[in-house]
Motif scaffolding. Sequence first.
Motif, short mmCIF file in Angstrom:
data_model
loop_
_atom_site.label_atom_id
_atom_site.label_comp_id
_atom_site.label_asym_id
_atom_site.label_seq_id
_atom_site.Cartn_x
_atom_site.Cartn_y
_atom_site.Cartn_z
N LEU A 17 -26.96 2.80 -47.96
CA LEU A 17 -25.69 3.49 -48.23
C LEU A 17 -25.69 4.90 -47.66
CD1 LEU A 17 -25.14 2.23 -51.87
CD2 LEU A 17 -23.51 1.93 -50.00
N ALA A 18 -26.80 5.62 -47.77
CA ALA A 18 -26.84 7.00 -47.27
C ALA A 18 -26.89 7.04 -45.75
CB ALA A 18 -28.02 7.73 -47.87
N GLY A 19 -27.83 6.31 -45.17
CA GLY A 19 -27.99 6.35 -43.72
C GLY A 19 -26.78 5.84 -42.97
N SER A 20 -26.17 4.77 -43.46
CA SER A 20 -24.99 4.23 -42.77
C SER A 20 -23.83 5.21 -42.86
CB SER A 20 -24.59 2.88 -43.36
OG SER A 20 -24.24 2.98 -44.74
N SER A 21 -23.73 5.93 -43.99
CA SER A 21 -22.69 6.94 -44.14
C SER A 21 -22.89 8.07 -43.14
CB SER A 21 -22.70 7.49 -45.57
OG SER A 21 -21.81 8.58 -45.72
N VAL A 22 -24.14 8.53 -43.01
CA VAL A 22 -24.44 9.61 -42.08
C VAL A 22 -24.14 9.19 -40.65
CG1 VAL A 22 -26.29 11.02 -41.11
CG2 VAL A 22 -26.15 10.67 -43.59
N ALA A 23 -24.57 7.97 -40.27
CA ALA A 23 -24.32 7.49 -38.91
C ALA A 23 -22.82 7.40 -38.63
CB ALA A 23 -24.98 6.13 -38.71
N TRP A 24 -22.06 6.90 -39.61
CA TRP A 24 -20.61 6.79 -39.44
C TRP A 24 -19.98 8.16 -39.24
CZ3 TRP A 24 -17.02 6.81 -44.18
CH2 TRP A 24 -15.68 6.80 -43.78
N ARG A 25 -20.30 9.11 -40.09
CA ARG A 25 -19.65 10.41 -40.02
C ARG A 25 -20.04 11.17 -38.75
NH1 ARG A 25 -15.14 10.36 -43.05
NH2 ARG A 25 -15.55 10.05 -45.28
N LEU A 26 -21.30 11.08 -38.34
CA LEU A 26 -21.71 11.75 -37.11
C LEU A 26 -21.02 11.13 -35.90
CD1 LEU A 26 -25.53 12.24 -37.73
CD2 LEU A 26 -23.79 14.01 -37.71
N ALA A 27 -21.02 9.80 -35.83
CA ALA A 27 -20.36 9.12 -34.71
C ALA A 27 -18.87 9.38 -34.71
CB ALA A 27 -20.64 7.62 -34.77
N GLN A 28 -18.30 9.47 -35.90
CA GLN A 28 -16.87 9.76 -36.04
C GLN A 28 -16.52 11.12 -35.42
OE1 GLN A 28 -15.44 10.70 -40.07
NE2 GLN A 28 -13.92 9.07 -39.86
N GLN A 29 -17.48 12.05 -35.44
CA GLN A 29 -17.28 13.37 -34.86
C GLN A 29 -17.61 13.41 -33.37
OE1 GLN A 29 -15.97 16.01 -36.45
NE2 GLN A 29 -15.72 14.77 -38.30
N GLY A 30 -17.90 12.25 -32.80
CA GLY A 30 -18.19 12.20 -31.37
C GLY A 30 -19.63 12.50 -31.01
N GLU A 31 -20.52 12.55 -32.02
CA GLU A 31 -21.92 12.84 -31.76
C GLU A 31 -22.66 11.60 -31.25
OE1 GLU A 31 -23.02 15.75 -31.83
OE2 GLU A 31 -21.75 16.91 -33.20
N SER A 32 -23.74 11.84 -30.50
CA SER A 32 -24.60 10.77 -30.01
C SER A 32 -25.59 10.40 -31.12
CB SER A 32 -25.36 11.24 -28.77
OG SER A 32 -26.35 10.31 -28.40
N VAL A 33 -25.53 9.15 -31.57
CA VAL A 33 -26.28 8.72 -32.76
C VAL A 33 -26.99 7.40 -32.49
CG1 VAL A 33 -26.14 8.11 -35.20
CG2 VAL A 33 -24.54 9.78 -34.25
N VAL A 34 -28.24 7.28 -32.95
CA VAL A 34 -28.92 6.00 -33.02
C VAL A 34 -29.36 5.79 -34.47
CG1 VAL A 34 -31.14 6.99 -32.31
CG2 VAL A 34 -30.76 4.53 -32.11
N LEU A 35 -29.02 4.64 -35.01
CA LEU A 35 -29.34 4.28 -36.39
C LEU A 35 -30.49 3.29 -36.38
CD1 LEU A 35 -28.70 4.30 -39.45
CD2 LEU A 35 -26.95 2.55 -39.01
N LEU A 36 -31.58 3.63 -37.05
CA LEU A 36 -32.81 2.84 -37.02
C LEU A 36 -33.05 2.21 -38.39
CD1 LEU A 36 -35.00 5.49 -35.16
CD2 LEU A 36 -33.73 3.59 -34.13
N GLU A 37 -33.13 0.88 -38.44
CA GLU A 37 -33.31 0.17 -39.69
C GLU A 37 -34.50 -0.79 -39.59
OE1 GLU A 37 -33.63 -1.74 -43.03
OE2 GLU A 37 -32.31 0.00 -42.86
N ARG A 38 -35.43 -0.68 -40.53
CA ARG A 38 -36.65 -1.48 -40.49
C ARG A 38 -36.38 -2.97 -40.68
NH1 ARG A 38 -38.98 -3.14 -45.08
NH2 ARG A 38 -41.06 -2.91 -44.20
N ASP A 39 -35.30 -3.30 -41.34
CA ASP A 39 -34.96 -4.70 -41.61
C ASP A 39 -33.55 -4.95 -41.11
OD1 ASP A 39 -34.99 -7.29 -42.58
OD2 ASP A 39 -34.86 -6.73 -44.68
N VAL A 40 -32.62 -5.11 -42.01
CA VAL A 40 -31.20 -5.23 -41.69
C VAL A 40 -30.44 -4.26 -42.59
CG1 VAL A 40 -31.33 -7.63 -40.95
CG2 VAL A 40 -30.87 -7.11 -43.35
#
Length: 396
Positions: free
Chosen positions: A21-44
Amino acid sequence: MVASSQRTAESATYAVVGAGLAGSSVAWRLAQQGESVVLLERDVPASALGSSHGSARIFRYAYPDPFYVGLVADARRSWDELEAVAGKRLITPSGSLDFGSIRNPRGLAGGLETHGIEHELLSQEEAGSRWSQLSFDGEVLWHPGAGVIDAEGSVEAMVELAAASGAVVKTGWEVASIRRASSGYVVTSSTGEAVHAEQVIIAAGGWLPSLLADTDVSDAFAIPELEVMQENAYHFPYLSAADRGETPAGAATSWPTFIYKGERIQVYGLPGGRDADFAGQKVAEYMGGKRIASAYAQDGIIDPANRVRVTDFVREFTPGLEAASYAETTCLFTNVPRDDMIIDRAEGITIISPCSGQGAKFAPLFGELVYDLVAGSGIAGDRFRATGQRFERIPA
């Protein structure tokens, strides 16, 4: 669906570790601002091994600290935005009941009053006549704005929105280390893959203690003391056939969520949703599990003594439930002192630990708070700094 990781190097302004919930929120908000983002998840995303899986988490306003009541109100606005852009309902209305001598319903009512949150303070008799499926032992606080969060659906929505805004999502990508580079940081996976990022945001939940041990952070950064708990949760069947089955879209649940804190036990309950076929209430003892070193040490074994305590509570306080669970599971709580949360940054490393069993309700707001922090605005404030976050005892 999000594609699994491939063996290619990536570069980004921000690497976000953990797609809960936290990481996906951060990735969404950063990408929403036009930032370059990579989201890394150990599983799914919303992995069953983490703290963000399933369909049943409580959204509530009642807190003894008015600061948090206001933060929930801010989060509700973020939830409204997320539901609108995702085109799906993520919080099912239920209302919430707070009771028990330690819970202090009257004190909670004061915090709700401060922020203009609709509520009622009821006598034991008034509450009993309205909710006959529950038993009460004193005053009861009711606030109808509470609900049940679909945690897994929320994660999936935010990951999809992040990807749609340009974020790269890597699944099956377990972070092994985070090291300083000549510029920024190198995040290395357990299989030797690498991501170069100017900044790293770690939202790894129960894996934080292990991961921080392999992370280069400033000596001036007071790494918080974290405690990981393997908690137990049970689903007890509704006695009324009318309570069974999925809640129609837009309708409120037939049962409220509740939090009980008494002298002998502290318990929370909520409609179990699709996690257990919509047939019962999910009930668990707050902080009733065992301490473990990190998420790697979880074994998924239910504590029999905990099962007895929770079943005894159900027998005494929930006459609308059969006092024999039909499904049970374990889950992770990552705790910090003072039952607070941590959102803090040193150099290019940000740690977010929306923990102590309270993070889900703030999910879409976390990305906003972290973006404020990494962008240098300071709006996130000092409340969630790691400094001084120490337990009086050393976790096992």
